[in-house]
Every structure is written in structure tokens, then in C-alpha cells.
Write a protein that holds these residues in place. Sequence first.
Motif, PDB file in Angstrom:
ATOM      1  N   TYR A 257     -17.917 -28.057 -33.749  1.00  0.00           N
ATOM      2  CA  TYR A 257     -18.453 -30.023 -33.880  1.00  0.00           C
ATOM      3  C   TYR A 257     -16.835 -30.059 -34.579  1.00  0.00           C
ATOM      4  O   TYR A 257     -15.729 -30.065 -34.956  1.00  0.00           O
ATOM      5  CB  TYR A 257     -19.411 -30.083 -34.936  1.00  0.00           C
ATOM      6  N   ALA A 258     -16.594 -32.041 -33.804  1.00  0.00           N
ATOM      7  CA  ALA A 258     -15.899 -32.594 -34.901  1.00  0.00           C
ATOM      8  C   ALA A 258     -16.698 -33.997 -34.341  1.00  0.00           C
ATOM      9  O   ALA A 258     -17.275 -34.922 -34.180  1.00  0.00           O
ATOM     10  CB  ALA A 258     -15.126 -33.021 -33.060  1.00  0.00           C
ATOM     11  N   SER A 259     -16.313 -34.012 -36.727  1.00  0.00           N
ATOM     12  CA  SER A 259     -17.412 -35.245 -36.935  1.00  0.00           C
ATOM     13  C   SER A 259     -16.145 -35.849 -37.577  1.00  0.00           C
ATOM     14  O   SER A 259     -15.494 -35.655 -37.981  1.00  0.00           O
ATOM     15  CB  SER A 259     -18.019 -33.617 -37.453  1.00  0.00           C
ATOM     16  N   SER A 260     -16.644 -37.619 -37.940  1.00  0.00           N
ATOM     17  CA  SER A 260     -15.567 -38.104 -37.661  1.00  0.00           C
ATOM     18  C   SER A 260     -15.525 -38.784 -39.644  1.00  0.00           C
ATOM     19  O   SER A 260     -15.548 -38.697 -40.832  1.00  0.00           O
ATOM     20  CB  SER A 260     -15.880 -40.225 -37.647  1.00  0.00           C
ATOM     21  N   TYR A 261     -17.254 -39.051 -39.527  1.00  0.00           N
ATOM     22  CA  TYR A 261     -17.563 -39.005 -40.874  1.00  0.00           C
ATOM     23  C   TYR A 261     -18.406 -37.777 -42.298  1.00  0.00           C
ATOM     24  O   TYR A 261     -19.396 -38.429 -42.922  1.00  0.00           O
ATOM     25  CB  TYR A 261     -18.296 -40.210 -40.993  1.00  0.00           C
ATOM     26  N   GLY A 262     -18.817 -36.077 -41.315  1.00  0.00           N
ATOM     27  CA  GLY A 262     -19.570 -35.711 -42.036  1.00  0.00           C
ATOM     28  C   GLY A 262     -21.010 -35.554 -41.802  1.00  0.00           C
ATOM     29  O   GLY A 262     -21.581 -34.422 -41.332  1.00  0.00           O
ATOM     30  N   ARG A 266     -23.154 -32.522 -40.521  1.00  0.00           N
ATOM     31  CA  ARG A 266     -24.342 -31.747 -41.163  1.00  0.00           C
ATOM     32  C   ARG A 266     -25.176 -31.714 -40.240  1.00  0.00           C
ATOM     33  O   ARG A 266     -26.397 -31.092 -40.448  1.00  0.00           O
ATOM     34  CB  ARG A 266     -24.958 -32.856 -42.106  1.00  0.00           C
ATOM     35  N   MET A 267     -25.442 -31.839 -39.003  1.00  0.00           N
ATOM     36  CA  MET A 267     -26.377 -31.825 -37.228  1.00  0.00           C
ATOM     37  C   MET A 267     -25.974 -29.516 -37.460  1.00  0.00           C
ATOM     38  O   MET A 267     -26.508 -29.783 -37.162  1.00  0.00           O
ATOM     39  CB  MET A 267     -25.941 -32.489 -36.840  1.00  0.00           C
ATOM     40  N   ALA A 268     -24.693 -29.672 -37.156  1.00  0.00           N
ATOM     41  CA  ALA A 268     -24.212 -28.131 -37.151  1.00  0.00           C
ATOM     42  C   ALA A 268     -24.679 -27.461 -38.352  1.00  0.00           C
ATOM     43  O   ALA A 268     -25.245 -26.777 -37.487  1.00  0.00           O
ATOM     44  CB  ALA A 268     -22.269 -28.582 -37.262  1.00  0.00           C
ATOM     45  N   GLN A 269     -24.320 -27.526 -39.223  1.00  0.00           N
ATOM     46  CA  GLN A 269     -25.000 -26.635 -40.105  1.00  0.00           C
ATOM     47  C   GLN A 269     -26.560 -26.615 -40.803  1.00  0.00           C
ATOM     48  O   GLN A 269     -26.776 -25.461 -40.636  1.00  0.00           O
ATOM     49  CB  GLN A 269     -24.749 -27.420 -41.946  1.00  0.00           C
ATOM     50  N   PHE A 285     -17.724 -23.851 -35.969  1.00  0.00           N
ATOM     51  CA  PHE A 285     -16.459 -23.783 -35.998  1.00  0.00           C
ATOM     52  C   PHE A 285     -15.560 -25.446 -35.951  1.00  0.00           C
ATOM     53  O   PHE A 285     -17.004 -26.619 -34.765  1.00  0.00           O
ATOM     54  CB  PHE A 285     -16.102 -23.446 -35.190  1.00  0.00           C
ATOM     55  N   ASP A 286     -15.220 -25.862 -37.197  1.00  0.00           N
ATOM     56  CA  ASP A 286     -14.497 -27.457 -36.954  1.00  0.00           C
ATOM     57  C   ASP A 286     -13.698 -27.822 -35.922  1.00  0.00           C
ATOM     58  O   ASP A 286     -12.836 -26.838 -36.404  1.00  0.00           O
ATOM     59  CB  ASP A 286     -14.213 -27.702 -38.794  1.00  0.00           C
ATOM     60  N   LEU A 288     -11.601 -29.441 -35.609  1.00  0.00           N
ATOM     61  CA  LEU A 288     -10.178 -30.507 -36.083  1.00  0.00           C
ATOM     62  C   LEU A 288      -9.438 -29.462 -36.639  1.00  0.00           C
ATOM     63  O   LEU A 288      -8.102 -29.625 -37.149  1.00  0.00           O
ATOM     64  CB  LEU A 288     -10.398 -31.447 -37.097  1.00  0.00           C
ATOM     65  N   ALA A 289      -9.718 -27.903 -36.917  1.00  0.00           N
ATOM     66  CA  ALA A 289      -9.533 -26.483 -38.004  1.00  0.00           C
ATOM     67  C   ALA A 289      -9.184 -25.783 -36.989  1.00  0.00           C
ATOM     68  O   ALA A 289      -9.100 -24.493 -37.948  1.00  0.00           O
ATOM     69  CB  ALA A 289      -9.760 -26.799 -39.262  1.00  0.00           C
ATOM     70  N   THR A 290      -9.764 -25.848 -35.703  1.00  0.00           N
ATOM     71  CA  THR A 290      -9.140 -24.852 -34.932  1.00  0.00           C
ATOM     72  C   THR A 290      -8.496 -23.947 -33.645  1.00  0.00           C
ATOM     73  O   THR A 290      -8.610 -25.467 -33.152  1.00  0.00           O
ATOM     74  CB  THR A 290     -10.905 -24.268 -34.569  1.00  0.00           C
ATOM     75  N   GLU A 291      -7.882 -23.065 -33.632  1.00  0.00           N
ATOM     76  CA  GLU A 291      -7.376 -23.494 -32.783  1.00  0.00           C
ATOM     77  C   GLU A 291      -7.737 -22.844 -31.304  1.00  0.00           C
ATOM     78  O   GLU A 291      -8.439 -21.603 -31.613  1.00  0.00           O
ATOM     79  CB  GLU A 291      -5.740 -21.854 -32.829  1.00  0.00           C
ATOM     80  N   ILE A 292      -8.318 -23.364 -30.376  1.00  0.00           N
ATOM     81  CA  ILE A 292      -9.295 -23.233 -29.318  1.00  0.00           C
ATOM     82  C   ILE A 292      -8.296 -22.123 -28.570  1.00  0.00           C
ATOM     83  O   ILE A 292      -9.241 -20.562 -28.290  1.00  0.00           O
ATOM     84  CB  ILE A 292      -8.654 -24.515 -28.444  1.00  0.00           C
ATOM     85  N   PRO A 293      -6.975 -21.440 -28.539  1.00  0.00           N
ATOM     86  CA  PRO A 293      -6.717 -20.299 -28.098  1.00  0.00           C
ATOM     87  C   PRO A 293      -7.358 -19.032 -29.110  1.00  0.00           C
ATOM     88  O   PRO A 293      -8.014 -17.853 -27.878  1.00  0.00           O
ATOM     89  CB  PRO A 293      -5.003 -19.564 -27.651  1.00  0.00           C
ATOM     90  N   SER A 294      -7.025 -18.882 -30.090  1.00  0.00           N
ATOM     91  CA  SER A 294      -7.906 -18.320 -30.747  1.00  0.00           C
ATOM     92  C   SER A 294      -9.222 -18.015 -30.714  1.00  0.00           C
ATOM     93  O   SER A 294     -10.131 -17.085 -31.200  1.00  0.00           O
ATOM     94  CB  SER A 294      -7.860 -18.724 -32.536  1.00  0.00           C
TER      95      SER A 294
END
Length: 403
Positions: A257-262, A266-269, A285-286, A288-294
Motif C-alpha cells: 500500500y501507499a497511503s497519504s493520511y493512513g 488501515r484498510m491494508a491492515q 508492505f508500506d 513508501l519504505a520498501t525497496e522494490i528489488p528486495s
Amino acid sequence: MAPVEICPGIYSVGVQDPDLRIFDVIMHAEHGTSYNSYLVCGSAKAALIETVKAPFTDKLIANLRKFMDCSMVQYIVVNHAEPDHSGALPRVLELAPNATVLATKMGHHFLSNIINRPYKAQVVSDGERISLGDKELVFLHAPFIHWPDTMMTYVPQDKALFPCDFLGSHFADERLFNDQVDDFSYSFRYYYDHIMRPFKEYVLKAIEKLRPLEIELIGPSHGPVLRRDPWSYINAYEAWSKEPAKEAGRKHLLVFYASSYGNTARMAQAIAKGAEQAGVVVSVFDLLATEIPSVLNLIEGCDGMAVGTATINGDAVKPVWDLLSNLATLKLKGKVGAAFGSYGWGGEGPALVEERLKGLKFRLAEPALKVTLVPTEDDLAKCQEFGGKLAAAIGGAEAGRSA
Ligand code: FEO
């Protein structure tokens, strides 16, 4: 860069390109790159393995002339015809008109469209040997690492392997050898992830061909020459190319997910909770903090994937497109896909993601789930139910149960 003898009678005559920052339009090259070329001098004949990118032709020729007149080169080996290795070939052939170019059949197909005039071409078969006197060149076909033309060249007398892009790095360093240059581990992995990973089944086939060989030195066509512990690099490729181990008997759903205001978060969780309660293993996986190759191996190994996006300016958000634009070379056909997201008005993002998932051959199990702004408890219950339905679609143990 001055030529360097990398083992008796074999010389590095290529060039460093430390100022390069983008390779092939898409790859970052923070440390530049090199276009490695090797002159193999046998007692009777000399062979050049690869040339260099066209703008560096004069430097290659100057390096060659430190050993011999170019007309003395009898063979030019083209393990792979991409222009970063063959760009200088037309000019080198002008100076060495009697040289025979050795390549696979597909390699010559590409070269004929690069050289654009007749040249002395010899197709080499898999396992074929060509004598240079006291040294031999042995050719190992290795298609799709990373073009269909690719082969590797092995010099058994020196236990030296020349695999072109395979085991390469975009990393310029005139000290050349892996035991002398700065740490290039990041560049080595980045190169694998972007060039070789899409062809990992072919990587494993190529490694099968290498296992019986004695290899004490690897001269790739980009980056350091690997003379210290060369097998560790082959072993790393093998480990990265193997399928990730799955939890025995369990289905696996990934939720990105990529979320602007959380709110999308919350839907993802809640979706994850619903799927977990239905018996599947879930990883969230958020973006905004995920390295895609990994996460690419995980995606290829999963059974289903849900992608959540906020909607901004009528579109899904960039981290989501960054993820989706990296999936084209993965095997995804038939995996369950789903989209979701919170939005203020319009809410086009999830539908656009859904279309892309469809284009990637995911099986859409449920229509995209959308929530206006902050999800209520009722909305979150629907998200859990959505997760349960995704679990059912991928065959989770207690599929279909909602919270
Ligand atoms: Fe280094 Fe595929 O070219």
C-alpha cells in the motif's frame, strides 16, 4: 586505463567510464562503469574478447597497439552483441580485416545489423574449442543472460572465464581486481537485480555449465576482474536465482500500500487480518519504505497480491506505479490480484491499479474495494471480509471466513 596482465598472456585492454551515471536509459551507475575487453595471446594466435562502446574506440585501439598491430588479431570473440561491447567492432575490423568474428548464430544476426557490411563471421557451437596454440578458447552457450545471443568463453589453460555481462558490475575503478578496488557489493547486486534477475532460470542453467569447470579468474565485461574467491560470486547468483522457500503447505498473500493520511494503510491492515483469519500467510508492505528489488522474489513466489493506493489528481500514486512497473518480467499469470484504496473524491486510483494487474495477467478475484476518506468500523469489517475472499480465491485453508 593502461593495459594490465590479468594472468600470463591475457591482458585487460578495455576502458573505464567513471563519469557515466545512467546506463541503458534505466540503470543508475553511481560509480560509473567499465567496458572490459581482453586480449588473449596464445603461442600461435591472438584473440580479442569483446570490444568497447563506440565513443571509446580510440582508447581500445591504443591499448591494443601496446601489444601488437591490430592486423595481428586473428579472432574477435563477441560473447554478446549489445553495442556497449560491439560499438567499436566496425572500426577494429577496418584495422583487422582478416580477423574472424566468433559468436553464436543469434550473435551474428545482431552483429550483421550493427556492422552493416560483410565481415568474416564464424558461428561457434556450444562446447566448441578453438586453438590459439598453447591456449584454447572454449565456448559455452548461455542464452538469455541477458540477450538470446549470449555465450561465455573459457580459457582452460588459465582457468579463466569471460562471461560478458554475467557476473558484471557497473563500477569503474582502475585498480581493476576485486581484491584491490573499493567495496562494489552494492553495484554487483544492483546489476544482478536489474539485468540478470528477470532471466534467473537461465542464470541457473548457465551456472550448471560452470560447475564442472575449474575457475580461478572471472573477467566480466563490466566492473572488477574477480580473482579472489571467484566462486563466491557464482554462488551468490545461484542463491539469488533460486525460488524463495515457502512455508510448507501455506498460501501466501502480499499486501502492498501507499497511503497519504493512513487511511489506505488501515484498510491494508484490515485486509491482512481478514486473510490471516482465513488461514493464509500474509505480509504487508508500506511502499513508501520498501525497496522494490528486495520484494520481487516474494512477489514471484506468492499466491496473491493486493495493492492499495491513495488517489491523487485522478491517478494512483507514484510508489504504486513504481512497484507495478517492475513486474513485467515476473511470472505472475494466474496469481490472484486485487486493488483497494481510500479516496476523497473521484477515487480513480484502485481502478487504474486493477487494469494494470489485469495487464500483468493477475486473476482479479474481487472488484476493487474503495472507502471514502477515513474508514469506519463498518468499512474495516468490509476490508476484513475482502481479505477473507482473497484468501478463498487463492485457496487458503479456511477460505472465505470473514471477521
Ligand atoms: Fe553490457 Fe548487455 O550489455
